[in-house]
Design a protein around this motif. Structure first.
Motif, short mmCIF file in Angstrom:
data_model
loop_
_atom_site.label_atom_id
_atom_site.label_comp_id
_atom_site.label_asym_id
_atom_site.label_seq_id
_atom_site.Cartn_x
_atom_site.Cartn_y
_atom_site.Cartn_z
N MET A 1 0.83 -1.19 0.00
CA MET A 1 0.00 0.00 0.00
C MET A 1 0.88 1.25 0.00
SD MET A 1 -3.17 0.62 2.58
CE MET A 1 -3.97 -0.93 2.78
N ALA A 2 1.91 1.24 0.79
CA ALA A 2 2.81 2.39 0.89
C ALA A 2 3.45 2.69 -0.46
CB ALA A 2 3.87 2.16 1.96
N GLU A 3 3.83 1.62 -1.17
CA GLU A 3 4.45 1.82 -2.48
C GLU A 3 3.45 2.44 -3.46
OE1 GLU A 3 6.48 -1.60 -4.01
OE2 GLU A 3 7.70 -1.84 -2.20
N GLU A 4 2.21 1.95 -3.38
CA GLU A 4 1.16 2.52 -4.25
C GLU A 4 0.94 3.99 -3.94
OE1 GLU A 4 -2.81 0.72 -4.72
OE2 GLU A 4 -1.76 -1.18 -4.37
N ILE A 5 0.95 4.31 -2.66
CA ILE A 5 0.72 5.69 -2.23
C ILE A 5 1.80 6.62 -2.80
CG2 ILE A 5 0.80 7.23 -0.21
CD1 ILE A 5 -0.52 4.78 1.32
N VAL A 6 3.05 6.17 -2.68
CA VAL A 6 4.15 7.00 -3.18
C VAL A 6 4.03 7.18 -4.70
CG1 VAL A 6 6.66 7.17 -3.44
CG2 VAL A 6 5.67 6.43 -1.27
N ALA A 7 3.67 6.09 -5.39
CA ALA A 7 3.47 6.20 -6.84
C ALA A 7 2.36 7.22 -7.13
CB ALA A 7 3.13 4.83 -7.43
N ASP A 8 1.27 7.14 -6.37
CA ASP A 8 0.15 8.08 -6.56
C ASP A 8 0.60 9.52 -6.37
OD1 ASP A 8 -1.50 6.02 -7.04
OD2 ASP A 8 -2.72 6.21 -5.23
N VAL A 9 1.43 9.73 -5.34
CA VAL A 9 1.90 11.09 -5.05
C VAL A 9 2.66 11.65 -6.25
CG1 VAL A 9 3.51 12.46 -3.66
CG2 VAL A 9 2.01 10.78 -2.55
N PHE A 10 3.60 10.86 -6.78
CA PHE A 10 4.41 11.37 -7.88
C PHE A 10 3.60 11.54 -9.17
CE2 PHE A 10 7.88 10.22 -5.04
CZ PHE A 10 8.68 11.34 -5.18
N ILE A 11 2.67 10.62 -9.38
CA ILE A 11 1.82 10.76 -10.58
C ILE A 11 1.00 12.04 -10.47
CG2 ILE A 11 -0.14 9.76 -11.83
CD1 ILE A 11 1.05 6.97 -11.05
N ALA A 12 0.47 12.28 -9.25
CA ALA A 12 -0.33 13.49 -9.05
C ALA A 12 0.52 14.75 -9.26
CB ALA A 12 -0.94 13.50 -7.65
N ILE A 13 1.75 14.72 -8.78
CA ILE A 13 2.64 15.88 -8.95
C ILE A 13 2.85 16.16 -10.43
CG2 ILE A 13 5.07 16.64 -8.73
CD1 ILE A 13 3.73 16.91 -6.12
N TRP A 14 3.08 15.10 -11.19
CA TRP A 14 3.34 15.30 -12.61
C TRP A 14 2.09 15.81 -13.32
CZ3 TRP A 14 7.40 16.00 -15.50
CH2 TRP A 14 7.23 16.01 -16.89
N LYS A 15 0.95 15.19 -12.98
CA LYS A 15 -0.28 15.58 -13.67
C LYS A 15 -0.68 17.01 -13.33
CE LYS A 15 -2.30 11.26 -14.87
NZ LYS A 15 -3.18 10.16 -14.51
N LYS A 16 -0.37 17.43 -12.12
CA LYS A 16 -0.76 18.78 -11.71
C LYS A 16 0.42 19.73 -11.77
CE LYS A 16 -4.35 17.36 -8.46
NZ LYS A 16 -4.59 17.35 -7.01
N LYS A 17 1.40 19.43 -12.60
CA LYS A 17 2.60 20.27 -12.56
C LYS A 17 2.32 21.70 -12.99
CE LYS A 17 4.41 18.70 -17.03
NZ LYS A 17 3.21 17.90 -17.36
N GLU A 18 1.24 21.91 -13.75
CA GLU A 18 0.89 23.28 -14.14
C GLU A 18 0.57 24.13 -12.91
OE1 GLU A 18 -0.10 20.70 -16.00
OE2 GLU A 18 1.01 21.25 -17.83
N ASN A 19 0.16 23.46 -11.82
CA ASN A 19 -0.16 24.23 -10.60
C ASN A 19 1.05 24.41 -9.70
OD1 ASN A 19 -2.79 24.14 -11.45
ND2 ASN A 19 -3.28 22.30 -10.28
N LEU A 20 2.18 23.84 -10.14
CA LEU A 20 3.33 23.83 -9.25
C LEU A 20 3.83 25.22 -8.88
CD1 LEU A 20 5.81 20.97 -10.14
CD2 LEU A 20 4.44 21.28 -8.10
N HIS A 21 3.58 26.19 -9.76
CA HIS A 21 4.09 27.52 -9.43
C HIS A 21 3.33 28.11 -8.25
CE1 HIS A 21 0.60 28.31 -11.87
NE2 HIS A 21 0.65 29.57 -11.53
N GLN A 22 2.18 27.50 -7.92
CA GLN A 22 1.43 28.00 -6.77
C GLN A 22 1.93 27.41 -5.46
OE1 GLN A 22 -2.86 27.75 -7.09
NE2 GLN A 22 -2.71 27.96 -9.29
#
Lengths: 186, 326
Positions: A44-65
């Motif tokens: 589960m922990a591995e899945e969570i970390v994967a989810d976190v990074f996928i979310a970061i990449w998908k929402k990278k347009e918001n990263l400047h905020q």
């Protein structure tokens, strides 16, 4: 922990996959550790970390905020981990004490103390109670604020203060003892 | 136990969390406890010894294989680049290309910055800064911006801090008004569903024109130009700063939503404005729950989850409606 995170953040915002991989290499293990401490289930922990990074990449347009990417990563890991817990609420409630934390190793670049001494210190860190060890690690190594650690682990700032104090006290006692017992020490 | 207190304070000192009062307290305690004072250097040494979790390479690779396929091809432009529909079509169709006015030497490249929720800081090519409030769009033509004029179009609300550049006036089109600037800071609120366009000047001087009128604003003045009524019905008012010395019109710029033992109903009001959503409570009892905290960069989903950590409730997000249930 590297100190050019804002630079990485800018590059990722611009779609730089290389920068993203660097961010991953830097944070994968610390985030996995936090996720493990919350869900206490490796898969589960591995899945969570994967989810976190996928979310970061998908929402990278918001990263400047995001004013603080490091905190953003930890907070996202906590949130997603809590989501998993809620989803699998039928499983037992997990305590930090049960979480398996990884072994520590000494950074070989550190020249402050002898290799042998560092091994002792790290063994001593490994012997701290799990919650104490995790809090100490988050503050000292990952450079998070007391307030941030309190939010991540859902504990009070007082608890963070106490645990860091306890860790420091135990480690210092151990080190003082070791130095006194080493040949050649006065 | 005072001895533990020393260690707590030392921890705060090493991590940089100590206050000056605590610092004084620590020095005092250390004087009374030579034993700890002697090991202070050891402790500092431990703090500076980098430790590192044993990275489990196999595990890191395993997670990476789950993440990597989600990375689409590289994209270089950080901002949404919106080419004018005709220009985009022109690039692919010779027919339409012929229809495109040939006297136009450069194709307008529209730069668009939008914020759906929260806030965003945009730095324009001339170094001017615009803080966009939620649900705001700002557009300018990348090719012509800064050549003769610095011209932008705004829908929504933004605070501008305009870089001085004599000879290239800064012009903002917002609803029915046009604002001319030379170097100054001011706020414009021009949402399409607002009944007026509001301009508040913080410093400098600006001229606001609409229809055939031009009004010059002095610092701390606010101009309200109604959307529907004749433009002669505009209002020019002097604003008072609040207790923190700030004009209330620009309080949205404060980056945080702070709530201190607020009832959920009050907090929901604040969050509605912050995120641009509407709250629906299943029962009045839920509205009485009290929360303290700070919302910073969290999404609404993250913020609600954070609140759930302190009080039990359920929520459902459906578009712009948030349903709070028992």
């Amino acid at each position: 922990m590297r100190n050019d995170i804002p630079e990485l953040q800018k590059r990722i915002y611009g779609g730089d996959t290389q920068a993203f991989k660097e961010l991953y290499d830097c944070f994968c293990t610390p985030l996995l550790q936090l996720a493990l401490a919350i869900v206490h289930n490796r898969e589960m922990a591995e899945e969570i970390v994967a989810d976190v990074f996928i979310a970061i990449w998908k929402k990278k347009e918001n990263l400047h905020q995001a004013s603080n990417l490091k905190w953003y990563l930890y907070a996202a890991t906590r949130n997603i981990a809590l989501n998993y817990l809620r989803k699998y609420a039928h499983k037992k409630t997990l305590h930090l004490d049960e979480a398996c934390l990884p072994e520590y190793e000494v950074n070989p670049e550190a020249q402050l103390i002898s290799h042998e001494m560092m091994q002792h210190i790290n063994r001593a860190i490994g012997e701290l109670p799990p919650q104490c060890r995790l809090i100490f690690k988050l503050v000292k190594e990952d450079g998070l604020k007391y307030r941030e650690v309190a939010i991540l682990l859902n504990i009070s700032i007082k608890t963070v203060e106490n645990q860091v104090g306890i860790a420091l006290k135990k480690l210092t006692k151990m080190k003082a003892f070791l130095i006194a017992s080493l040949p050649g020490a006065q | 136990m005072s001895n533990d207190r020393i260690w707590i304070l030392l921890g705060k000192q090493f991590s940089g969390e100590i206050s000056s009062a605590e610092s004084a307290e620590l020095e005092n305690l250390l004087k009374q406890d030579p034993g700890v004072a002697a090991s202070r250097e050891f402790a500092a040494n431990i703090w500076q010894t980098p430790i590192r979790e044993t990275a489990d390479a196999e595990c890191e690779n395993r997670i990476w294989t789950a993440v990597q396929p989600q990375l689409p091809p590289r994209r270089h432009r950080p901002v949404i680049r919106v080419l004018l529909a005709t220009a985009a079509a022109a690039a692919v169709s010779g027919l339409i290309w012929l229809g495109w006015p040939l006297q136009r030497s450069t194709t307008p490249v529209l730069q668009q910055h939008s914020v759906a929720a929260g806030k965003s800081k945009v730095t324009l090519p001339d170094g001017s800064i615009a803080w966009l409030n939620s649900n705001t769009q700002l557009q300018y033509d990348e090719n012509s911006f800064g050549k003769q004029y610095r011209e932008i179009r705004l829908t929504g609300e933004a605070f501008f801090d305009i870089a001085k550049s004599e000879g290239t006036p800064f012009i903002i089109h917002a609803g029915k008004i046009k604002i001319h600037v030379l170097g100054t800071a001011f706020n414009v609120k021009a949402y399409t569903d607002d009944s007026a366009v509001y301009t508040t000047l913080v410093r400098g001087k600006i001229a606001v024109s609409f229809q055939n009128k031009t009004v010059v604003l002095q610092p701390e003045e606010k101009l309200t130009v109604p959307v529907t009524q004749p433009a002669t019905d505009f209002q020019q008012t002097h604003l008072d700063k609040d207790s923190s010395g700030q004009l209330p019109e620009i309080s949205w710029l404060n980056d945080k939503l702070i709530f201190d033992n607020d009832a959920f109903s009050t907090l929901a009001n604040k969050m509605s404005k912050w995120y641009g959503v509407t709250f629906h409570f299943e029962s009045p009892a839920l509205q009485q729950l009290r929360f303290s905290g700070i919302i910073d960069t969290e999404s609404i989903d993250e913020a609600l989850k954070m609140l759930q950590l302190s009080k039990p409730f359920h929520f459902q997000i459906s578009g712009k409606d948030i349903y709070i249930r028992n």
